[in-house]
Design a protein around this motif. Structure first.
Motif, PDB file in Angstrom:
ATOM      1  N   ALA A   1       6.117  79.314  36.109  1.00  0.00           N
ATOM      2  CA  ALA A   1       5.595  80.597  35.633  1.00  0.00           C
ATOM      3  C   ALA A   1       4.123  80.708  36.028  1.00  0.00           C
ATOM      4  N   ALA A   2       3.762  81.847  36.634  1.00  0.00           N
ATOM      5  CA  ALA A   2       2.387  82.045  37.099  1.00  0.00           C
ATOM      6  C   ALA A   2       1.412  82.178  35.935  1.00  0.00           C
ATOM      7  N   ASP A   3       1.869  82.773  34.843  1.00  0.00           N
ATOM      8  CA  ASP A   3       0.981  83.036  33.712  1.00  0.00           C
ATOM      9  C   ASP A   3       0.997  81.952  32.639  1.00  0.00           C
ATOM     10  N   ARG A   4       1.888  80.974  32.765  1.00  0.00           N
ATOM     11  CA  ARG A   4       1.984  79.887  31.778  1.00  0.00           C
ATOM     12  C   ARG A   4       2.010  78.548  32.494  1.00  0.00           C
ATOM     13  N   PRO A   5       0.956  77.775  32.368  1.00  0.00           N
ATOM     14  CA  PRO A   5       0.987  76.454  33.012  1.00  0.00           C
ATOM     15  C   PRO A   5       2.011  75.539  32.329  1.00  0.00           C
ATOM     16  N   PHE A   6       2.583  74.670  33.096  1.00  0.00           N
ATOM     17  CA  PHE A   6       3.568  73.700  32.603  1.00  0.00           C
ATOM     18  C   PHE A   6       4.784  74.382  31.972  1.00  0.00           C
ATOM     19  N   HIS A   7       5.216  75.481  32.574  1.00  0.00           N
ATOM     20  CA  HIS A   7       6.400  76.188  32.101  1.00  0.00           C
ATOM     21  C   HIS A   7       7.269  76.528  33.304  1.00  0.00           C
ATOM     22  N   LEU A   8       8.543  76.196  33.212  1.00  0.00           N
ATOM     23  CA  LEU A   8       9.493  76.454  34.295  1.00  0.00           C
ATOM     24  C   LEU A   8      10.455  77.560  33.900  1.00  0.00           C
ATOM     25  N   ILE A   9      10.876  78.319  34.893  1.00  0.00           N
ATOM     26  CA  ILE A   9      11.928  79.312  34.699  1.00  0.00           C
ATOM     27  C   ILE A   9      13.096  78.868  35.572  1.00  0.00           C
TER      28      ILE A   9
ATOM     29  N   GLN B   1      25.380  72.562  30.597  1.00  0.00           N
ATOM     30  CA  GLN B   1      25.149  71.299  31.308  1.00  0.00           C
ATOM     31  C   GLN B   1      23.822  71.352  32.068  1.00  0.00           C
ATOM     32  N   VAL B   2      23.535  72.497  32.696  1.00  0.00           N
ATOM     33  CA  VAL B   2      22.260  72.665  33.403  1.00  0.00           C
ATOM     34  C   VAL B   2      21.110  72.576  32.409  1.00  0.00           C
ATOM     35  N   ARG B   3      21.243  73.235  31.274  1.00  0.00           N
ATOM     36  CA  ARG B   3      20.203  73.194  30.242  1.00  0.00           C
ATOM     37  C   ARG B   3      19.952  71.747  29.795  1.00  0.00           C
ATOM     38  N   HIS B   4      21.012  71.022  29.593  1.00  0.00           N
ATOM     39  CA  HIS B   4      20.908  69.627  29.153  1.00  0.00           C
ATOM     40  C   HIS B   4      20.187  68.772  30.205  1.00  0.00           C
ATOM     41  N   ILE B   5      20.553  68.940  31.465  1.00  0.00           N
ATOM     42  CA  ILE B   5      19.929  68.165  32.539  1.00  0.00           C
ATOM     43  C   ILE B   5      18.452  68.505  32.659  1.00  0.00           C
ATOM     44  N   VAL B   6      18.122  69.799  32.611  1.00  0.00           N
ATOM     45  CA  VAL B   6      16.720  70.205  32.709  1.00  0.00           C
ATOM     46  C   VAL B   6      15.931  69.630  31.536  1.00  0.00           C
ATOM     47  N   GLU B   7      16.491  69.697  30.350  1.00  0.00           N
ATOM     48  CA  GLU B   7      15.811  69.166  29.161  1.00  0.00           C
ATOM     49  C   GLU B   7      15.513  67.676  29.314  1.00  0.00           C
TER      50      GLU B   7
ATOM     51  N   MET C   1      15.741  79.477  30.384  1.00  0.00           N
ATOM     52  CA  MET C   1      16.873  79.735  31.269  1.00  0.00           C
ATOM     53  C   MET C   1      16.974  81.244  31.482  1.00  0.00           C
ATOM     54  N   GLY C   2      17.331  81.622  32.698  1.00  0.00           N
ATOM     55  CA  GLY C   2      17.523  83.015  33.025  1.00  0.00           C
ATOM     56  C   GLY C   2      18.652  83.168  34.020  1.00  0.00           C
ATOM     57  N   GLU C   3      18.913  84.400  34.389  1.00  0.00           N
ATOM     58  CA  GLU C   3      19.989  84.681  35.344  1.00  0.00           C
ATOM     59  C   GLU C   3      19.388  85.044  36.695  1.00  0.00           C
ATOM     60  N   LEU C   4      20.108  84.671  37.737  1.00  0.00           N
ATOM     61  CA  LEU C   4      19.681  85.057  39.088  1.00  0.00           C
ATOM     62  C   LEU C   4      19.825  86.570  39.237  1.00  0.00           C
ATOM     63  N   PRO C   5      18.906  87.164  39.983  1.00  0.00           N
ATOM     64  CA  PRO C   5      19.019  88.630  40.202  1.00  0.00           C
ATOM     65  C   PRO C   5      20.215  88.979  41.055  1.00  0.00           C
TER      66      PRO C   5
END
Length: 153
Positions: free
Chosen positions: A112-120, A132-138, A149-153
């Protein structure tokens, strides 16, 4: 170990008394037979550590050994364990971990450009692997990093 090799390690007095009808000759045959299963295992010992040739029951052990057991215990994870360890803590490493563990290739991870240390993390809408993706990322993201977590456009 072959009978001849074992006989070669015996004192010369024993070697001189060996003949095919003797007791010593028979004992060396027995010794050769006792060594054969161990030697067969040692001849293929590298198979025990190869992710695609080892017995199924060893895959979870190998996953722990290369520190990917938190992602699962698949053979592909074990095969890529060292590469995943090198890239751990990076976006590329996190993406690779998700792709290898789930097979999901449609994934985007951005900072995220406006939040350091934050992934989308974006995956396809309605993806059955979302939890499962959420668990792996965590488990695989840096400890001080947050994500959403978000959805692809």
């Amino acid at each position: 170990m072959r009978r001849d090799a074992i006989a070669g390690m015996l004192p010369a007095a024993f070697q001189r008394t060996m003949h095919p009808s003797g007791v010593l000759y028979a004992l060396l045959d027995v010794m050769e037979g006792l060594h054969s299963s161990s030697e067969a295992r040692l001849d293929a010992v590298e198979d025990l550590f190869h992710p695609y040739r080892c017995p199924d029951r060893l895959v979870p052990f190998l996953a722990r050994w290369v520190s990917v057991d938190h992602l699962g215990s698949g053979r592909d994870l074990v095969a890529h364990g060292t590469a995943l360890a090198q890239w751990r803590g990076t976006r590329e490493g996190l993406r690779a971990a998700v792709v290898i563990a789930t097979g999901l290739t449609e994934i985007e991870i951005e900072e995220a450009a406006d939040r350091p240390f934050h992934l989308i993390v974006r995956i396809p809408a309605g993806c059955v692997l979302a939890e499962q993706v959420r668990h792996i990322v965590e488990l695989d993201k840096p400890a001080a990093t947050t994500f959403e977590m978000g959805e692809l456009p």
